[in-house]
Design a protein around this motif. Structure first.
Motif, mmCIF file in Angstrom:
data_model
loop_
_atom_site.group_PDB
_atom_site.id
_atom_site.type_symbol
_atom_site.label_atom_id
_atom_site.label_comp_id
_atom_site.label_asym_id
_atom_site.label_seq_id
_atom_site.Cartn_x
_atom_site.Cartn_y
_atom_site.Cartn_z
ATOM 1 N N VAL A 1 0.667 -1.170 0.008
ATOM 2 C CA VAL A 1 -0.078 0.109 -0.123
ATOM 3 C C VAL A 1 1.123 1.311 0.041
ATOM 4 C CG1 VAL A 1 -1.664 1.164 1.321
ATOM 5 C CG2 VAL A 1 -1.897 -1.293 1.123
ATOM 6 N N GLY A 2 2.031 1.182 0.484
ATOM 7 C CA GLY A 2 2.866 2.450 0.732
ATOM 8 C C GLY A 2 3.386 2.844 -0.588
ATOM 9 N N VAL B 1 -8.658 -8.731 -0.899
ATOM 10 C CA VAL B 1 -8.858 -7.288 -0.504
ATOM 11 C C VAL B 1 -10.321 -6.904 -0.355
ATOM 12 C CG1 VAL B 1 -8.310 -4.802 -0.576
ATOM 13 C CG2 VAL B 1 -6.470 -6.653 -1.097
ATOM 14 N N ARG B 2 -11.133 -7.222 0.537
ATOM 15 C CA ARG B 2 -12.580 -7.078 0.521
ATOM 16 C C ARG B 2 -13.035 -5.292 0.403
ATOM 17 N NH1 ARG B 2 -14.732 -11.689 1.459
ATOM 18 N NH2 ARG B 2 -13.347 -13.523 2.102
ATOM 19 N N ASP B 3 -12.102 -4.534 1.122
ATOM 20 C CA ASP B 3 -12.620 -3.118 1.006
ATOM 21 C C ASP B 3 -11.436 -2.351 1.411
ATOM 22 O OD1 ASP B 3 -14.536 -0.963 0.989
ATOM 23 O OD2 ASP B 3 -14.766 -0.976 3.223
ATOM 24 N N VAL B 4 -11.494 -1.177 0.963
ATOM 25 C CA VAL B 4 -10.398 0.009 1.044
ATOM 26 C C VAL B 4 -11.035 1.173 1.488
ATOM 27 C CG1 VAL B 4 -8.406 1.332 -0.030
ATOM 28 C CG2 VAL B 4 -8.715 -0.957 -0.545
ATOM 29 N N ILE C 1 -2.949 -4.274 -5.850
ATOM 30 C CA ILE C 1 -2.360 -4.695 -4.544
ATOM 31 C C ILE C 1 -2.919 -5.822 -3.961
ATOM 32 C CG2 ILE C 1 -2.717 -1.962 -4.322
ATOM 33 C CD1 ILE C 1 -5.161 -2.460 -2.287
ATOM 34 N N GLN C 2 -4.021 -6.501 -4.265
ATOM 35 C CA GLN C 2 -4.408 -7.604 -3.765
ATOM 36 C C GLN C 2 -3.436 -8.456 -4.403
ATOM 37 O OE1 GLN C 2 -8.600 -9.072 -3.813
ATOM 38 N NE2 GLN C 2 -7.906 -10.465 -5.515
ATOM 39 N N ASP C 3 -2.883 -8.857 -5.705
ATOM 40 C CA ASP C 3 -2.259 -9.645 -6.322
ATOM 41 C C ASP C 3 -0.657 -9.429 -5.491
ATOM 42 O OD1 ASP C 3 -4.304 -10.599 -7.874
ATOM 43 O OD2 ASP C 3 -3.480 -9.391 -9.399
ATOM 44 N N GLU C 4 -0.409 -8.437 -5.388
ATOM 45 C CA GLU C 4 0.984 -7.968 -4.782
ATOM 46 C C GLU C 4 1.176 -8.350 -3.357
ATOM 47 O OE1 GLU C 4 2.438 -3.937 -5.790
ATOM 48 O OE2 GLU C 4 1.532 -4.160 -7.562
ATOM 49 N N ILE C 5 0.028 -8.122 -2.418
ATOM 50 C CA ILE C 5 0.075 -8.729 -1.136
ATOM 51 C C ILE C 5 0.179 -10.069 -1.008
ATOM 52 C CG2 ILE C 5 -1.347 -8.886 0.936
ATOM 53 C CD1 ILE C 5 -2.574 -5.943 0.364
ATOM 54 N N THR D 1 5.795 -15.191 -0.210
ATOM 55 C CA THR D 1 7.528 -15.475 -0.079
ATOM 56 C C THR D 1 7.799 -15.377 1.225
ATOM 57 O OG1 THR D 1 7.689 -14.023 -2.155
ATOM 58 C CG2 THR D 1 9.507 -14.240 -0.920
ATOM 59 N N ILE D 2 7.258 -14.592 2.062
ATOM 60 C CA ILE D 2 7.532 -14.584 3.282
ATOM 61 C C ILE D 2 7.148 -16.055 4.302
ATOM 62 C CG2 ILE D 2 6.959 -13.806 5.871
ATOM 63 C CD1 ILE D 2 6.374 -10.989 4.224
#
Length: 271
Positions: free
Chosen positions: A132-133, A172-175, A148-152, A158-159
């Motif tokens: 998001v940053g 991502v359900r809501d922003v 952003i959903q795909d990137e998160i 990876t982590i």
């Protein structure tokens, strides 16, 4: 009442002990679960064998079995993160995950039963802050939610790659933006939409005008060509043809053929 024979007392004690022993040794694994065997006198957690599957198992009474759910599970998260320009954004997300079945012993040994709080929640929060940053509130509100959903998902996966946990999806359900920022973005988007509509009307009007001009030019060229082709001889022939057709009409009573200035026949008469 007859007294219990002396030999009967030891038998009763043995039966009771066997029942207790069997109760301590019997383990039932329900559907969607698996068990990690802990051997008290033999190196603890068993990591070099598959976990205990569904069904009934008999183990040594001094050993233990830790039961884990191995179905896909869902984690709901509400996170407050900062956008690229430092504004606080709230994201409602959920993650679908499950433990890696054949690594259940390693998961229990390294992370324990509360692995969700130890690795999955910190991983998705860290990934969300990082992703998001990179974006402005306007991008998050309009066009970049899927990105952003795909990137998160990618960063969280990876982590968790070496944590014996399988991440299946992040949604991502809501922003949620601050109301002042949201209102400003909506006004800007509305103005952009109105501008696009106005430009579309201008383009449409220009095309319509161009079409009218092309049609007019076509008609003018057609008339010019027609005028150039109408010689005196052609006009005289057409007049004769018209005279013949009129003479054949039952309503014509008097026909006078003569020559005018143009040399064409003249017809006078009516019913």
């Amino acid at each position: 009442m007859e007294k219990i024979p002396k030999i009967g007392i030891p038998v009763i004690i043995v039966v009771v002990l066997l029942i207790i022993l069997l109760a301590k040794s019997a383990v039932t694994i329900d559907s969607g679960e698996a068990g990690v065997l802990y051997k008290t006198f033999n190196n603890g957690v068993v990591t070099d064998e598959p976990p205990l599957g569904e069904g009934f198992h008999i183990i040594a009474p001094w050993n233990k079995v830790y039961v884990y759910e191995v179905r896909q599970q869902e984690l709901f998260e509400k996170m407050k993160v900062l956008s690229s320009n430092g504004l606080e954004i709230q994201i409602d997300a959920s993650a679908w995950y499950e433990p890696v079945y054949n690594e259940l012993g390693n998961l229990h040994q390294s992370l324990g039963e509360n692995y969700l709080q130890r690795v999955i929640q910190p991983a998705i929060r860290s990934a969300a802050r990082s992703v998001v940053g990179r974006y402005t509130p306007e991008q998050l509100y309009s066009s970049k939610r899927d990105a952003i959903q795909d990137e998160i998902f990618a960063e969280t996966k990876t982590i968790l790659a070496k944590q014996y946990v399988q991440l299946n999806e992040v949604l991502v359900r809501d922003v949620t933006l601050p109301n002042t920022i949201k209102d400003a973005i909506e006004r800007k988007l509305k103005q952009e939409q109105e501008s696009l509509e106005y430009e579309f009307r201008l383009v449409t009007a220009a095309k319509e005008a161009e079409k009218v001009i092309i049609e007019a030019e076509g008609k003018a060229e057609s008339n010019r060509i027609l005028s150039a082709s109408l010689t005196d001889k052609i006009l005289q022939d057409k007049g004769i043809d018209a005279t013949i057709k009129l003479s054949e009409s039952p309503n014509t009573k008097v026909i006078i053929i003569g020559g005018g200035e143009s040399g064409m026949p003249l017809i006078l008469g009516d019913n």
